[in-house]
Write a protein that holds these residues in place. Structure first.
Motif, PDB file in Angstrom:
ATOM      1  N   THR A   1       0.840  -1.198   0.000  1.00  0.00           N
ATOM      2  CA  THR A   1       0.000   0.000   0.000  1.00  0.00           C
ATOM      3  C   THR A   1       0.874   1.247   0.000  1.00  0.00           C
ATOM      4  N   LEU A   2       0.261   2.366  -0.267  1.00  0.00           N
ATOM      5  CA  LEU A   2       0.958   3.650  -0.208  1.00  0.00           C
ATOM      6  C   LEU A   2       1.008   4.214   1.200  1.00  0.00           C
ATOM      7  N   TYR A   3       0.134   3.760   2.071  1.00  0.00           N
ATOM      8  CA  TYR A   3       0.033   4.368   3.388  1.00  0.00           C
ATOM      9  C   TYR A   3       0.751   3.598   4.488  1.00  0.00           C
ATOM     10  N   ARG A   4       1.401   2.495   4.169  1.00  0.00           N
ATOM     11  CA  ARG A   4       2.157   1.720   5.161  1.00  0.00           C
ATOM     12  C   ARG A   4       3.398   1.133   4.499  1.00  0.00           C
ATOM     13  N   ASP A   5       4.450   0.951   5.284  1.00  0.00           N
ATOM     14  CA  ASP A   5       5.637   0.287   4.763  1.00  0.00           C
ATOM     15  C   ASP A   5       5.429  -1.221   4.657  1.00  0.00           C
ATOM     16  N   ASP A   6       4.705  -1.772   5.631  1.00  0.00           N
ATOM     17  CA  ASP A   6       4.433  -3.207   5.626  1.00  0.00           C
ATOM     18  C   ASP A   6       3.328  -3.530   4.620  1.00  0.00           C
ATOM     19  N   LEU A   7       3.239  -4.795   4.289  1.00  0.00           N
ATOM     20  CA  LEU A   7       2.128  -5.249   3.456  1.00  0.00           C
ATOM     21  C   LEU A   7       0.842  -5.269   4.284  1.00  0.00           C
ATOM     22  N   ASP A   8      -0.268  -5.060   3.637  1.00  0.00           N
ATOM     23  CA  ASP A   8      -1.568  -5.234   4.279  1.00  0.00           C
ATOM     24  C   ASP A   8      -2.032  -6.659   4.023  1.00  0.00           C
ATOM     25  N   GLY A   9      -2.580  -7.274   5.039  1.00  0.00           N
ATOM     26  CA  GLY A   9      -3.112  -8.616   4.910  1.00  0.00           C
ATOM     27  C   GLY A   9      -4.628  -8.580   4.952  1.00  0.00           C
TER      28      GLY A   9
ATOM     29  N   ARG B   1      -1.062 -16.392  10.834  1.00  0.00           N
ATOM     30  CA  ARG B   1       0.356 -16.794  10.796  1.00  0.00           C
ATOM     31  C   ARG B   1       0.886 -16.685   9.369  1.00  0.00           C
ATOM     32  N   TRP B   2       0.097 -17.138   8.368  1.00  0.00           N
ATOM     33  CA  TRP B   2       0.532 -17.032   6.975  1.00  0.00           C
ATOM     34  C   TRP B   2       0.696 -15.565   6.586  1.00  0.00           C
ATOM     35  N   LEU B   3      -0.257 -14.713   6.970  1.00  0.00           N
ATOM     36  CA  LEU B   3      -0.163 -13.289   6.657  1.00  0.00           C
ATOM     37  C   LEU B   3       1.101 -12.691   7.254  1.00  0.00           C
ATOM     38  N   TYR B   4       1.350 -12.987   8.518  1.00  0.00           N
ATOM     39  CA  TYR B   4       2.538 -12.454   9.189  1.00  0.00           C
ATOM     40  C   TYR B   4       3.814 -12.941   8.497  1.00  0.00           C
ATOM     41  N   ASP B   5       3.877 -14.232   8.228  1.00  0.00           N
ATOM     42  CA  ASP B   5       5.059 -14.798   7.575  1.00  0.00           C
ATOM     43  C   ASP B   5       5.245 -14.248   6.163  1.00  0.00           C
ATOM     44  N   SER B   6       4.159 -13.756   5.565  1.00  0.00           N
ATOM     45  CA  SER B   6       4.222 -13.175   4.221  1.00  0.00           C
ATOM     46  C   SER B   6       4.537 -11.690   4.238  1.00  0.00           C
ATOM     47  N   GLY B   7       4.732 -11.109   5.418  1.00  0.00           N
ATOM     48  CA  GLY B   7       5.128  -9.713   5.520  1.00  0.00           C
ATOM     49  C   GLY B   7       4.056  -8.749   5.976  1.00  0.00           C
ATOM     50  N   ALA B   8       2.862  -9.224   6.225  1.00  0.00           N
ATOM     51  CA  ALA B   8       1.782  -8.342   6.682  1.00  0.00           C
ATOM     52  C   ALA B   8       1.909  -8.108   8.183  1.00  0.00           C
ATOM     53  N   ARG B   9       1.606  -6.891   8.592  1.00  0.00           N
ATOM     54  CA  ARG B   9       1.584  -6.572  10.019  1.00  0.00           C
ATOM     55  C   ARG B   9       0.218  -6.038  10.430  1.00  0.00           C
ATOM     56  N   LEU B  10      -0.706  -6.028   9.490  1.00  0.00           N
ATOM     57  CA  LEU B  10      -2.083  -5.616   9.730  1.00  0.00           C
ATOM     58  C   LEU B  10      -2.970  -6.576   8.947  1.00  0.00           C
ATOM     59  N   ALA B  11      -4.017  -7.058   9.586  1.00  0.00           N
ATOM     60  CA  ALA B  11      -4.968  -7.947   8.906  1.00  0.00           C
ATOM     61  C   ALA B  11      -6.344  -7.308   8.953  1.00  0.00           C
ATOM     62  N   THR B  12      -7.022  -7.341   7.835  1.00  0.00           N
ATOM     63  CA  THR B  12      -8.383  -6.808   7.773  1.00  0.00           C
ATOM     64  C   THR B  12      -9.316  -7.880   7.218  1.00  0.00           C
ATOM     65  N   VAL B  13     -10.565  -7.691   7.515  1.00  0.00           N
ATOM     66  CA  VAL B  13     -11.609  -8.554   6.971  1.00  0.00           C
ATOM     67  C   VAL B  13     -12.826  -7.669   6.773  1.00  0.00           C
TER      68      VAL B  13
END
Length: 148
Positions: A68-76, A102-114
């Motif tokens: 995303t443009l608004y975070r350095d980490d990936l969004d999950g 766990r998969w999201l975190y291991d893939s580089g996400a530090r935020l998860a949304t649903v």
């Protein structure tokens, strides 16, 4: 939850996944589901896991990560979650969410949304139990009329 394991979805799960999508309110054919899985199969930013209870697909979760443009980490994102009506009440949804996180975190996400539908109050309660906070609304629009 003995006897339940979470594993990656395989092409042999297509029929069960189509049935689960119908239970979620998105009827589809096995052929359409197979095409969707094929389209996503080589992507490292998308995953589909199933809860397998002694050979029966009891539920599934689909996830994605995106820059995303608004975070350095990936969004999950949890893009789909459903447990078969035959297996509900066994904690399978929570197990799938934990595995997906766990998969999201291991893939580089530090935020998860649903983004569950506003009418899915049972899903809202599940996500709150899993530590998710209600932080906003979602708006949707079908773009089919824009075709050329």
């Amino acid at each position: 939850m003995s006897g339940i394991k979470v594993r990656s979805a395989t092409p042999s799960d297509v029929e069960d996944l189509a049935k689960l999508m119908a239970e979620l309110g998105y009827p589809t054919t096995s052929d359409n589901m197979a095409a969707r899985i094929e389209r996503l199969s080589d992507r490292e930013d998308y995953a589909i896991f199933v809860a397998d209870e002694e050979g029966a697909v009891a539920g599934m979760i689909a996830l994605s990560v995106i820059p995303t443009l608004y975070r350095d980490d990936l969004d999950g994102a949890i893009t789909a979650l459903v447990v078969s009506s035959n297996f509900r009440g066994k904690g399978i949804a929570g197990l799938l969410v934990a595995h997906g996180e766990r998969w999201l975190y291991d893939s580089g996400a530090r935020l998860a949304t649903v983004k569950p539908s506003s009418r899915r109050e049972d899903a809202h309660r599940l996500y709150e139990r899993c530590g998710y906070q209600h932080t906003g609304l979602r708006f949707t629009k079908t773009l089919e009329g824009l075709g050329g």
